[in-house]
Write a protein that holds these residues in place. Structure first.
Motif, mmCIF file in Angstrom:
data_model
loop_
_atom_site.group_PDB
_atom_site.id
_atom_site.type_symbol
_atom_site.label_atom_id
_atom_site.label_comp_id
_atom_site.label_asym_id
_atom_site.label_seq_id
_atom_site.Cartn_x
_atom_site.Cartn_y
_atom_site.Cartn_z
ATOM 1 N N LEU A 273 0.819 -1.205 0.000
ATOM 2 C CA LEU A 273 0.000 0.000 0.000
ATOM 3 C C LEU A 273 0.853 1.254 0.000
ATOM 4 O O LEU A 273 1.990 1.248 0.480
ATOM 5 N N THR A 274 0.296 2.338 -0.516
ATOM 6 C CA THR A 274 0.925 3.648 -0.444
ATOM 7 C C THR A 274 0.262 4.454 0.660
ATOM 8 O O THR A 274 -0.972 4.527 0.733
ATOM 9 N N SER A 275 1.077 5.058 1.501
ATOM 10 C CA SER A 275 0.562 5.910 2.568
ATOM 11 C C SER A 275 1.040 7.337 2.343
ATOM 12 O O SER A 275 2.224 7.576 2.087
ATOM 13 N N ASN A 276 0.092 8.297 2.417
ATOM 14 C CA ASN A 276 0.445 9.706 2.315
ATOM 15 C C ASN A 276 -0.566 10.529 3.104
ATOM 16 O O ASN A 276 -1.379 9.970 3.850
ATOM 17 N N THR A 277 -0.524 11.833 2.929
ATOM 18 C CA THR A 277 -1.395 12.719 3.697
ATOM 19 C C THR A 277 -2.863 12.390 3.497
ATOM 20 O O THR A 277 -3.666 12.483 4.431
ATOM 21 N N TRP A 278 -3.238 11.969 2.281
ATOM 22 C CA TRP A 278 -4.650 11.819 1.949
ATOM 23 C C TRP A 278 -5.176 10.421 2.230
ATOM 24 O O TRP A 278 -6.369 10.229 2.390
ATOM 25 N N HIS A 279 -4.322 9.433 2.261
ATOM 26 C CA HIS A 279 -4.753 8.099 2.701
ATOM 27 C C HIS A 279 -3.623 7.489 3.534
ATOM 28 O O HIS A 279 -2.765 6.785 3.040
ATOM 29 N N THR A 280 -3.679 7.799 4.828
ATOM 30 C CA THR A 280 -2.702 7.284 5.775
ATOM 31 C C THR A 280 -3.024 5.833 6.085
ATOM 32 O O THR A 280 -4.156 5.499 6.440
ATOM 33 N N MET A 281 -2.028 4.958 5.948
ATOM 34 C CA MET A 281 -2.221 3.532 6.200
ATOM 35 C C MET A 281 -1.528 3.150 7.506
ATOM 36 O O MET A 281 -0.333 3.400 7.672
ATOM 37 N N ASN A 282 -2.301 2.573 8.405
ATOM 38 C CA ASN A 282 -1.762 2.218 9.716
ATOM 39 C C ASN A 282 -2.429 0.935 10.192
ATOM 40 O O ASN A 282 -3.579 0.948 10.628
ATOM 41 N N PHE A 283 -1.689 -0.182 10.085
ATOM 42 C CA PHE A 283 -2.220 -1.493 10.452
ATOM 43 C C PHE A 283 -1.274 -2.165 11.457
ATOM 44 O O PHE A 283 -0.050 -2.018 11.349
ATOM 45 N N PRO A 284 -1.817 -2.905 12.399
ATOM 46 C CA PRO A 284 -0.955 -3.631 13.336
ATOM 47 C C PRO A 284 -0.023 -4.591 12.603
ATOM 48 O O PRO A 284 -0.461 -5.332 11.712
ATOM 49 N N GLY A 285 1.237 -4.561 12.936
ATOM 50 C CA GLY A 285 2.190 -5.503 12.366
ATOM 51 C C GLY A 285 2.625 -5.207 10.949
ATOM 52 O O GLY A 285 3.310 -6.031 10.330
ATOM 53 N N GLN A 286 2.264 -4.052 10.401
ATOM 54 C CA GLN A 286 2.650 -3.736 9.030
ATOM 55 C C GLN A 286 4.160 -3.577 8.911
ATOM 56 O O GLN A 286 4.847 -3.219 9.865
ATOM 57 N N LYS A 287 4.656 -3.841 7.710
ATOM 58 C CA LYS A 287 6.074 -3.675 7.417
ATOM 59 C C LYS A 287 6.235 -2.376 6.633
ATOM 60 O O LYS A 287 5.589 -2.194 5.603
ATOM 61 N N ASN A 288 7.079 -1.476 7.118
ATOM 62 C CA ASN A 288 7.170 -0.137 6.567
ATOM 63 C C ASN A 288 8.361 0.022 5.629
ATOM 64 O O ASN A 288 9.457 -0.464 5.914
#
Length: 363
Positions: A273-288
């Motif tokens: 997934l892409t995370s930015n200002t408009w769609h912040t992605m925050n999931f438990p255990g995610q790999k960044n």
């Protein structure tokens, strides 16, 4: 009733050129059995599709999933539903009008037009047309603001692309792809379903985060403020998924529908997934994965002022886009009241009963 996961997506959204989407492409996907619903606004299409999905979930085999396609002008309403057997109900009316290419052989029409009181609608035609025209004008205004925002965001991406170490990024992506998507021997190319995971709506930018956790256990999040690195990476990963034979949800970006923002591979229980200002992605255990590692920080710092200005103005324009969409929805709700008054919902229920009997009674 078994617990069949329901994946939520958009299939179209406001774009810089007005509404655009992939309804025709979805109807042509391998295994799809499209049923095109023809009806007016407020005639029960969304409720019909929701209940068809609920019935499909009751008879779904283990491991199957249902797709709900939401309306970006009103996310509480459905524009489509895909059942586990490939049956795909789609709202085939404006702004995503679809017609049969091979009636009966490929597509079928489910018409609600005979449920309407045409005399009532003709009597109130002046009000109906005025509301429809007002709704269209507001959506055109929203699209104009969104186009300006998208132009600013594109300029940001273009500059960030100049600061991108593409060789470093490509090497990293190749290693990641090899690890996450092992090639299958002798397999056919994988299939793609083009969807949107997020879009501008009357309530702001709506993101279907629950879809990710329903379809994936391993989640990689690319933190990219500009979208240049993530777009290049996601395209390469999507190509790898196809070559390796996996079915993929390829989720485009509403602000630039040529770009891929997110990739979901249900067979591998994997999402990138892409995370930015408009769609912040925050999931438990995610790999960044931080895109900054592939960028020339000095080049970006030299343009910090213009880049921040572009972001601020784009954010304001997107907020105004969503506010105008909310006003358009209010007008559309008034339009729907006329069609609700004119619809024989008992006749709509009878159509649904026939459809359910046709699809499920033999199972």
């Amino acid at each position: 009733m078994q617990n069949t996961p329901v994946l939520d997506f958009f299939l179209g959204a406001l774009s810089p050129s007005g509404f655009s989407g992939w309804f025709a492409e979805a109807a042509a996907e391998p295994g799809a059995r499209p049923r095109l619903i023809k009806a007016g606004p407020g005639c029960g299409k969304s409720t019909f599709m929701r209940r068809m999905g609920e019935k499909g979930a009751q008879t779904a085999p283990d491991g199957a999933m249902i797709e709900q396609i939401h309306c970006s002008s009103d996310p509480d309403s459905l524009d489509g539903v895909r059942l586990p057997d490939g049956t795909l109900y789609l709202d085939a009316t404006a702004p995503h009008t679809l017609d049969c290419k091979y009636p009966g052989a490929a597509e079928r029409v489910v018409s609600f037009y005979d449920t309407l009181d045409n005399d009532y609608l003709e009597e109130h035609s002046a009000e109906v047309l005025a509301l429809g025209n007002q709704n269209t004008e507001l959506l055109q205004r929203a699209a104009a603001d969104f186009a300006l925002a998208c132009g600013l965001l594109q300029r940001r991406r273009q500059y960030a692309a100049q600061a991108l170490d593409t060789e470093k990024l490509d090497r990293f992506t190749a290693r990641l792809a090899a690890r996450l998507m092992p090639r299958r021997g002798g397999c056919k190319p994988g299939t793609r379903r083009i969807r949107l995971l997020s879009a501008p709506t009357p309530g702001g930018i709506t993101v279907f985060a629950d879809t990710v956790t329903k379809a994936a256990d391993t989640i990689y999040v690319v933190h990219d403020a500009y979208g240049a690195a993530s777009a290049r990476m996601l395209k390469q990963l999507a190509d790898r998924a196809r070559q390796a034979g996996y079915e993929a949800y390829v989720c485009r970006c509403a602000s630039d529908q040529r770009r891929i923002d997110h990739l979901i591979l249900p067979e591998l229980r994997l999402a990138v997934l892409t995370s930015n200002t408009w769609h912040t992605m925050n999931f438990p255990g995610q790999k960044n994965i931080h895109a900054a590692r592939f960028m020339n920080g000095k080049m970006l710092a030299a343009r910090r002022g213009p880049l921040q200005y572009q972001k601020r103005i784009a954010s304001q324009l997107i907020a105004r886009t969503c506010q105008t969409q909310a006003e358009a929805k209010r007008i559309h709700d008034e339009l729907e009241k006329h069609y609700i008054r004119a619809t024989d919902f008992a006749a709509v229920d009878a159509i649904r009963a026939r459809q359910q009997a046709e699809l499920f009674d033999q199972k």
